[in-house]
Design an enzyme around this catalytic site. Structure first.
Site, short mmCIF file in Angstrom:
data_model
loop_
_atom_site.label_atom_id
_atom_site.label_comp_id
_atom_site.label_asym_id
_atom_site.label_seq_id
_atom_site.Cartn_x
_atom_site.Cartn_y
_atom_site.Cartn_z
CB SER A 45 -0.92 -0.01 1.22
OG SER A 45 -0.18 0.11 2.41
CG HIS A 158 -0.93 -5.38 4.35
ND1 HIS A 158 -0.42 -4.64 5.38
CD2 HIS A 158 -0.40 -4.86 3.22
CE1 HIS A 158 0.38 -3.70 4.90
NE2 HIS A 158 0.41 -3.80 3.59
CD GLN A 166 -2.05 -1.44 5.03
OE1 GLN A 166 -2.24 -1.21 3.84
NE2 GLN A 166 -1.03 -0.90 5.68
CD GLU A 167 -0.24 -1.76 9.02
OE1 GLU A 167 0.31 -1.34 10.06
OE2 GLU A 167 0.26 -1.66 7.89
CD GLU A 208 2.41 -5.06 7.70
OE1 GLU A 208 1.89 -4.67 8.76
OE2 GLU A 208 2.90 -4.28 6.86
CG ASP A 245 -1.68 2.12 8.55
OD1 ASP A 245 -2.40 3.00 8.04
OD2 ASP A 245 -0.65 1.69 8.02
CD GLU A 289 0.81 4.04 9.77
OE1 GLU A 289 1.03 3.40 10.83
OE2 GLU A 289 1.23 3.67 8.66
CG ASP A 316 2.75 5.10 5.80
OD1 ASP A 316 3.78 5.40 5.17
OD2 ASP A 316 2.26 3.95 5.76
CE LYS A 341 5.59 2.16 5.78
NZ LYS A 341 4.34 2.30 4.98
CG HIS A 369 7.19 -3.86 9.03
ND1 HIS A 369 6.62 -5.09 9.11
CD2 HIS A 369 6.17 -2.97 9.22
CE1 HIS A 369 5.33 -4.96 9.33
NE2 HIS A 369 5.03 -3.69 9.41
NE ARG A 370 6.63 0.11 2.92
CZ ARG A 370 6.41 1.06 2.01
NH1 ARG A 370 7.41 1.90 1.71
NH2 ARG A 370 5.24 1.22 1.44
CB SER A 371 3.25 -5.32 3.59
OG SER A 371 3.34 -4.68 2.34
CE LYS A 392 3.36 0.61 10.20
NZ LYS A 392 2.01 0.83 9.68
P1 PGA Z 1 3.07 -1.31 3.08
O1 PGA Z 1 2.18 -1.13 4.37
O2 PGA Z 1 4.43 -1.73 3.49
O3 PGA Z 1 2.32 -2.34 2.29
O4 PGA Z 1 3.06 0.04 2.39
C1 PGA Z 1 2.67 -0.59 5.57
C2 PGA Z 1 1.92 0.64 5.99
O5 PGA Z 1 1.01 1.12 5.28
O6 PGA Z 1 2.23 1.18 7.04
ZN ZN Z 2 0.74 2.90 6.85
#
Ligand code: PGA
Ligand code: ZN
Length: 428
Positions: A45, A158, A166-167, A208, A245, A289, A316, A341, A369-371, A392
């Protein structure tokens, strides 16, 4: 400069990330013969304004996702420019790569190529100096361990769960040490698994490491987490809180948000604000986020004005670890914290600058991190080095996620009495 710190050569190879997509592993060789390496992560994402991840586009290989061109860039032009450079001068060699690329978004050589070299150089420098990476990058002051946010329920891009957001993360903010925080988190994660199991839900995990159940709606995810925190013997809000998130860019555009998966329909900006307000009143949420999409600065600003005293409002996709976008966020009072990131901007030096800018205005930072990940644990050292305060890297599940958490455990042990672990939300 002694021969021991001069760069002799660079090698790169294609490896696979945690989703089975190609990425780069870079090895940097010094004239002394010493070698150090790094592997690059990849998001799903992604923010539109992230630095470019160079992919081959050759559909005959990995559906176009190969990184052979990025590898050629490392071994060709980047190696030519960096040969003879002092590996300990991170700023100079990152700037040499930025100049060589010559584009504002690293589109020629690829941020994946440049970052792999940048990280490998930091590692090589730490070996040359004989100090751990966190100390090489952060000096003697690098003693603050990050509060983890562990992503226990996965949705959005994800996982094909029932969740639009997403999270859903747990934050063990009442824990006295990082090791205890990890234990609180892992025990709560285990409690979620048994509750899901008993309820007849699937316990397969998303990208994740969080569970990806077909829950009825997004609220049910928060209810489940609160139930699990209590089942694990903790107090919601006091021992363990919730961070979200939504990654709203993946379901929103032009101020309209489509919560289709959970059957909650289309909400405009005002309705989303009201939804977050209700959730903050109902659940122990400390951080949101990307509650709004990357094109919705107004949504961010309104959320910060309405809830910024109570919770962490974090950017983000909208800030992409880029000092220019972070400055815009500062000018607009659009948030009070920024996700960090390395591969969104593409060099260690620029990432350090992004964190420094946040610190200057008193904003919090969370290293992420990244997914799509590898077992590289660079971000653990990086989070400690820049005293980010938060980190995270997924659920306490899947090797590529645990590699980072376990590295922080090692750092905590190595720092001994000098280690600091605090609740970043204590004064929120
Ligand atoms: P991504 O997701 O690594 O797939 O971009 C992580 C996030 O959105 O924080
Ligand atoms: Zn994010």
């Amino acid at each position: 400069m002694s021969t021991s710190t001069r760069i002799a050569n660079l090698h790169a190879r294609e490896i696979l990330d945690s989703r089975g997509n190609p990425t780069l592993a870079v090895t940097l060789v010094l004239e002394s013969g010493l070698e150090a390496g790094a592997a690059v992560p990849s998001g799903a994402s992604t923010g539109t304004n992230e630095a470019v991840e160079l992919r081959d586009g050759d559909l005959a290989r990995y559906g176009g996702k190969g990184v052979l061109a990025a590898i050629r860039g490392v071994e060709g032009p980047i190696a030519s420019v960096l040969r003879g450079h002092d590996v300990c001068d991170q700023v100079a060699l990152d700037h040499a790569m930025i100049a060589l690329d010559g584009t504002p978004n690293k589109g020629r050589l690829g941020a994946n190529a440049i970052l792999g070299v940048s990280m490998a150089a930091a590692r090589a420098a730490s070996v040359v100096e004989g100090v751990p990476l966190y100390q090489q990058l952060g000096g003697e002051e690098a003693c603050l361990l990050p509060m983890p946010s562990m992503n226990v329920l996965n949705g959005g891009k994800h996982a094909d769960s029932g969740l639009d957001f997403q999270e859903f993360m747990i934050v063990p903010l009442g824990a006295p040490t990082f090791a205890e925080a990890l234990r609180y988190g892992a025990e709560t994660y285990a409690a979620i698994r048994s509750i899901l199991h008993k309820g007849g839900f699937k316990t397969a995990v998303g990208d994740e490491g969080g569970f990806a159940p077909a829950l009825e709606n997004n609220e049910a995810a928060c209810e489940l987490i609160v139930e699990a925190i209590e089942a694990a013997g903790y107090r919601p809000g006091e021992d363990i809180a919730i961070a979200l998130d939504p990654a709203a860019s993946s379901f929103g555009e032009g101020g309209i948000y489509n919560l289709a998966r959970a059957g909650q329909g289309r909400l405009d900006r005002t309705a989303m604000l009201a939804l977050y307000g209700r959730w903050i009143n109902s659940y122990p949420i400390v951080s949101i986020e990307d509650g709004f999409a990357e094109d919705d600065w107004q949504g961010f600003t309104e959320l910060t004005a309405a809830q910024g005293q109570r919770i962490q409002v974090m950017g983000d996709d909208i800030t992409v670890t880029n000092p220019n976008f972070i400055q815009n966020a500062i000018d607009l009072k659009a948030m009070n914290a920024v996700l960090i990131k390395l591969n969104q901007i593409g060099t260690v030096t620029e990432t350090v600058e992004a964190v420094a800018l946040c610190r200057k205005v008193g904003w919090r930072t969370m290293v992420s991190h990244r997914s799509g990940e590898t077992n590289d644990d660079f971000i653990a050292d990086f989070a400690v080095a820049c005293r980010a305060g938060q980190m995270k890297c997924g659920a306490p599940c899947r090797g590529e996620r645990l590699a980072k958490y376990n590295r922080v455990l090692d750092i905590e042990r190595a720092l001994g009495k000098r280690a600091i672990f605090t609740n970043p939300f204590a004064n929120a």
